[in-house]
Every structure is written in structure tokens, then in C-alpha cells.
Design a protein around this motif. Structure first.
Motif, PDB file in Angstrom:
ATOM      1  N   SER A   1       2.499   3.620  -4.259  1.00 25.69           N
ATOM      2  CA  SER A   1       1.856   2.349  -4.599  1.00 25.69           C
ATOM      3  C   SER A   1       2.281   1.212  -3.688  1.00 25.69           C
ATOM      4  O   SER A   1       1.602   0.186  -3.611  1.00 25.69           O
ATOM      5  N   ASP A   2       3.414   1.352  -3.011  1.00 22.35           N
ATOM      6  CA  ASP A   2       3.902   0.282  -2.122  1.00 22.35           C
ATOM      7  C   ASP A   2       4.560   0.913  -0.896  1.00 22.35           C
ATOM      8  O   ASP A   2       5.776   0.839  -0.708  1.00 22.35           O
ATOM      9  N   VAL A   3       3.730   1.531  -0.050  1.00 21.27           N
ATOM     10  CA  VAL A   3       4.251   2.301   1.084  1.00 21.27           C
ATOM     11  C   VAL A   3       4.989   1.427   2.088  1.00 21.27           C
ATOM     12  O   VAL A   3       6.043   1.808   2.608  1.00 21.27           O
ATOM     13  N   MET A   4       4.485   0.236   2.361  1.00 23.85           N
ATOM     14  CA  MET A   4       5.111  -0.632   3.359  1.00 23.85           C
ATOM     15  C   MET A   4       6.440  -1.211   2.863  1.00 23.85           C
ATOM     16  O   MET A   4       7.381  -1.353   3.619  1.00 23.85           O
ATOM     17  N   GLY A   5       6.508  -1.555   1.585  1.00 19.48           N
ATOM     18  CA  GLY A   5       7.743  -2.102   1.029  1.00 19.48           C
ATOM     19  C   GLY A   5       7.982  -3.533   1.452  1.00 19.48           C
ATOM     20  O   GLY A   5       7.106  -4.209   2.007  1.00 19.48           O
ATOM     21  N   GLY A   6       9.191  -4.010   1.203  1.00 19.39           N
ATOM     22  CA  GLY A   6       9.555  -5.384   1.574  1.00 19.39           C
ATOM     23  C   GLY A   6      10.391  -5.398   2.836  1.00 19.39           C
ATOM     24  O   GLY A   6      11.329  -4.626   2.986  1.00 19.39           O
TER      25      GLY A   6
END
Length: 202
Positions: free
Chosen positions: A92-97
């Protein structure tokens, strides 16, 4: 200063939460190591086992290094796998922070996840080099950094794939990147310590 204070506080809390669990796990893993490689007092009761453990810890530098390696390995696994909730969609959040600010409900919120990922892998790589320093044939700056990057990348990639298949947390490129960079810094730190020891003749 407020940002720096928040960052330091968050990183220390992240490290403190699994601290005693990691200490206990490292002690038990060291018992397993003694049973496998020094089974002299095996089967003589808990008192003899504890006495052997303490004596080995006091006299063996390698055993103390191994304890630290077990400790940091458990810390990493606790933060990444052992204490994670199940996720319906790990992608759901492949790139991340990628930095200290993240947007939550339209507001900028301070986060220390990138620094935690750096700190998480740095001591692990340093301890690996420190424990097996006799097997390292050639120590130079770029080789240590490169080896640290490789070790951290492989270990971090394995954890990320386990998170994906077990649905524990989310698979994130930012985690993989910062963990890998932390491993490179660990290799750099080992090189610095190695040069200082060699220069001082120790």
C-alpha cells in the motif's frame, strides 16, 4: 532545537522499547551457542550452566562480541518482524517516507523513521566486521563501505520480502535505502576504528 529534541527522543524510544526483550533473547542465544560449541557442562544443572555463561562472558572477548551481535539482531527483528501487526495490503505504500516530514490528513507531521532505519543497521554491520575481523584479508575504506552496503542490502531485502509474504508491515523502498546506507556507514565506522587501532599499535 525542538526538531532535534523530537528526533532524539523518538529514536531513543524506538530503541528502548525492545531493549530488555533483546537482552533476554541474546542471553538465551548465547546459552545455545555454549551448548553447541562448549558442551563441557551440559546436563549438570542450571547453576553450572549460569556459572559457565558468566565465566565465558568475563573471559572471552569473542563471546561478548557475539552477545552484542545477537542483541542487535534481535532488536532489528523486533522492529521489523516480531512486533508488527498484520496488514491487508503490504504494498500500500511502496515508496515510503524519505524525510523527517510526512503528510497526515493534510498536515505536516514529524517522523524519525528514516533515522531509525539508519541507526538500526549500522551497529549490526559494524559488529559483523568486528567479530570476523581476523577473516578480513584486506581492509581499505571503499571495500569496507561496499561490503557494508552489500550486507545491509541483502539483510534488509530479506526482511522486506518476509514482511511482504507474511504481511507484517509494508514493503517500502525507503526502508531498503536507509537500511543499506546505514550498513555503509557501519563499514565506514569499522574502517575508522581499525585505522585508529592500527595507528595506536593496539
Amino acid at each position: 532545537m525542538q526538531i532535534v529534541k523530537s528526533l532524539i527522543t523518538s529514536v531513543l524510544i524506538a530503541l528502548y522499547q525492545p531493549f530488555w526483550y533483546a537482552v533476554l533473547s541474546a542471553a538465551l542465544l548465547c546459552f545455545l551457542y555454549l551448548y553447541a560449541y562448549h558442551p563441557i557442562n551440559t546436563g549438570k544443572g542450571l547453576k553450572a550452566a549460569f556459572r559457565t555463561w558468566i565465566e565465558e562472558f568475563k573471559t572471552s572477548v569473542f563471546f561478548r562480541k557475539l552477545f552484542l551481535l545477537f542483541f542487535f539482531t534481535v532488536m532489528i527483528l523486533f522492529r521489523t518482524l516480531l512486533n508488527r501487526n498484520m496488514w491487508a495490503n503490504p504494498l500500500s505504500d511502496v515508496m515510503g517516507g524519505w524525510w523527517i516530514w510526512e503528510e497526515v490528513n493534510g498536515e505536516q507531521k514529524l517522523t524519525t523513521e528514516c533515522f531509525e532505519n539508519l541507526v538500526l543497521m549500522l551497529p549490526f554491520v559494524f559488529l559483523l566486521f568486528w567479530i570476523f575481523e581476523e577473516k578480513i584479508k584486506r581492509v581499505n575504506l571503499w571495500r569496507m563501505i561496499w561490503e557494508g552496503l552489500k550486507i545491509a542490502f541483502i539483510f534488509s531485502f530479506t526482511i522486506e520480502m518476509l514482511q511482504l509474504f507474511l504481511r507484517l508491515g509494508t514493503w517500502q523502498l525507503s526502508d531498503l535505502f536507509y537500511n543499506t546506507v546505514g550498513g555503509g556507514i557501519g563499514g565506514l565506522l569499522y574502517y575508522v576504528v581499525y585505522r585508529v587501532k592500527k595507528f595506536s599499535g593496539k
